[in-house]
Design an enzyme around this catalytic site. Structure first.
Site, PDB file in Angstrom:
ATOM      1  N   ASP A  26       0.850  -1.187   0.000  1.00  0.00           N
ATOM      2  CA  ASP A  26       0.000   0.000   0.000  1.00  0.00           C
ATOM      3  C   ASP A  26       0.889   1.241   0.000  1.00  0.00           C
ATOM      4  OD1 ASP A  26      -1.764   2.200   1.123  1.00  0.00           O
ATOM      5  OD2 ASP A  26      -3.201   0.553   1.102  1.00  0.00           O
ATOM      6  N   ILE A  27       0.517   2.260  -0.762  1.00  0.00           N
ATOM      7  CA  ILE A  27       1.334   3.478  -0.817  1.00  0.00           C
ATOM      8  C   ILE A  27       1.126   4.365   0.411  1.00  0.00           C
ATOM      9  CG2 ILE A  27       1.516   3.486  -3.326  1.00  0.00           C
ATOM     10  CD1 ILE A  27      -0.624   5.751  -3.314  1.00  0.00           C
ATOM     11  N   ASN A  37     -12.819  -3.721   2.798  1.00  0.00           N
ATOM     12  CA  ASN A  37     -13.766  -2.618   2.888  1.00  0.00           C
ATOM     13  C   ASN A  37     -14.678  -2.745   1.672  1.00  0.00           C
ATOM     14  OD1 ASN A  37     -12.355  -1.597   5.131  1.00  0.00           O
ATOM     15  ND2 ASN A  37     -10.962  -0.488   3.806  1.00  0.00           N
ATOM     16  N   GLY A  40     -15.581   2.618   3.630  1.00  0.00           N
ATOM     17  CA  GLY A  40     -14.276   3.195   3.355  1.00  0.00           C
ATOM     18  C   GLY A  40     -13.596   2.663   2.108  1.00  0.00           C
ATOM     19  N   GLN A  41     -14.317   1.907   1.266  1.00  0.00           N
ATOM     20  CA  GLN A  41     -13.696   1.438   0.028  1.00  0.00           C
ATOM     21  C   GLN A  41     -13.471   2.633  -0.887  1.00  0.00           C
ATOM     22  OE1 GLN A  41     -15.839  -1.611  -2.141  1.00  0.00           O
ATOM     23  NE2 GLN A  41     -14.139  -1.908  -3.581  1.00  0.00           N
ATOM     24  N   HIS A  90     -10.229  -5.850  -3.025  1.00  0.00           N
ATOM     25  CA  HIS A  90      -8.876  -6.008  -2.486  1.00  0.00           C
ATOM     26  C   HIS A  90      -8.932  -6.256  -0.990  1.00  0.00           C
ATOM     27  CE1 HIS A  90      -9.836  -1.691  -2.342  1.00  0.00           C
ATOM     28  NE2 HIS A  90      -9.000  -1.575  -1.315  1.00  0.00           N
ATOM     29  N   HIS A 144      -6.770  -6.107   2.500  1.00  0.00           N
ATOM     30  CA  HIS A 144      -5.626  -5.456   3.138  1.00  0.00           C
ATOM     31  C   HIS A 144      -5.006  -6.441   4.118  1.00  0.00           C
ATOM     32  CE1 HIS A 144      -6.814  -1.190   2.126  1.00  0.00           C
ATOM     33  NE2 HIS A 144      -7.974  -1.795   1.970  1.00  0.00           N
TER      34      HIS A 144
END
Length: 118
Positions: free
Chosen positions: A34-35, A91, A97-98, A104, A106
């Protein structure tokens, strides 16, 4: 041929059009860092095929959610968090909060994730 959404950020990562720090990948799944990490290990695990939500991927009855969970375990082993524990979070929908509408999971680990914090 896998479904793809030309406007989807994650589809572009799968296609190699946008660079990502890939942790592992196979014929079905790509896992990348994740960035904006929320824990020392924060890796996104996505199917190569585009499904907007976890519910949509699960309804496809193709074993994609199983594949995501399998690769999440592999990511946890690679990052050394499998023994201490990690969290796999989906999410699903804007109220949850998607932000990117390509399913995906997390993978979060490397620090205490107990609830409530403290």
């Amino acid at each position: 041929m896998a479904q793809r959404d030309a406007d989807c950020l994650f589809c572009k990562i799968v296609a190699g059009e946008i660079p990502a720090d890939i942790v592992t990948k196979d014929d079905e799944i790509v896992a990348f860092r994740d960035i904006n990490p929320q824990a020392p290990t924060h890796v996104l695990v996505i199917p190569r095929e585009h499904f907007p939500t976890a519910a949509a991927a699960g309804s496809a009855d193709r074993g994609l959610m199983d594949a995501i969970a399998r690769v999440a375990g592999e990511v946890a082993r690679i990052d050394g968090v499998a023994d201490d524990g990690y969290r796999l979070v989906f999410n699903t929908g804007p109220a949850a909060g998607q932000e990117v509408f390509h399913v995906h999971g997390h993978v979060l680990g490397g620090r205490s994730l107990t609830w409530p914090p403290g």
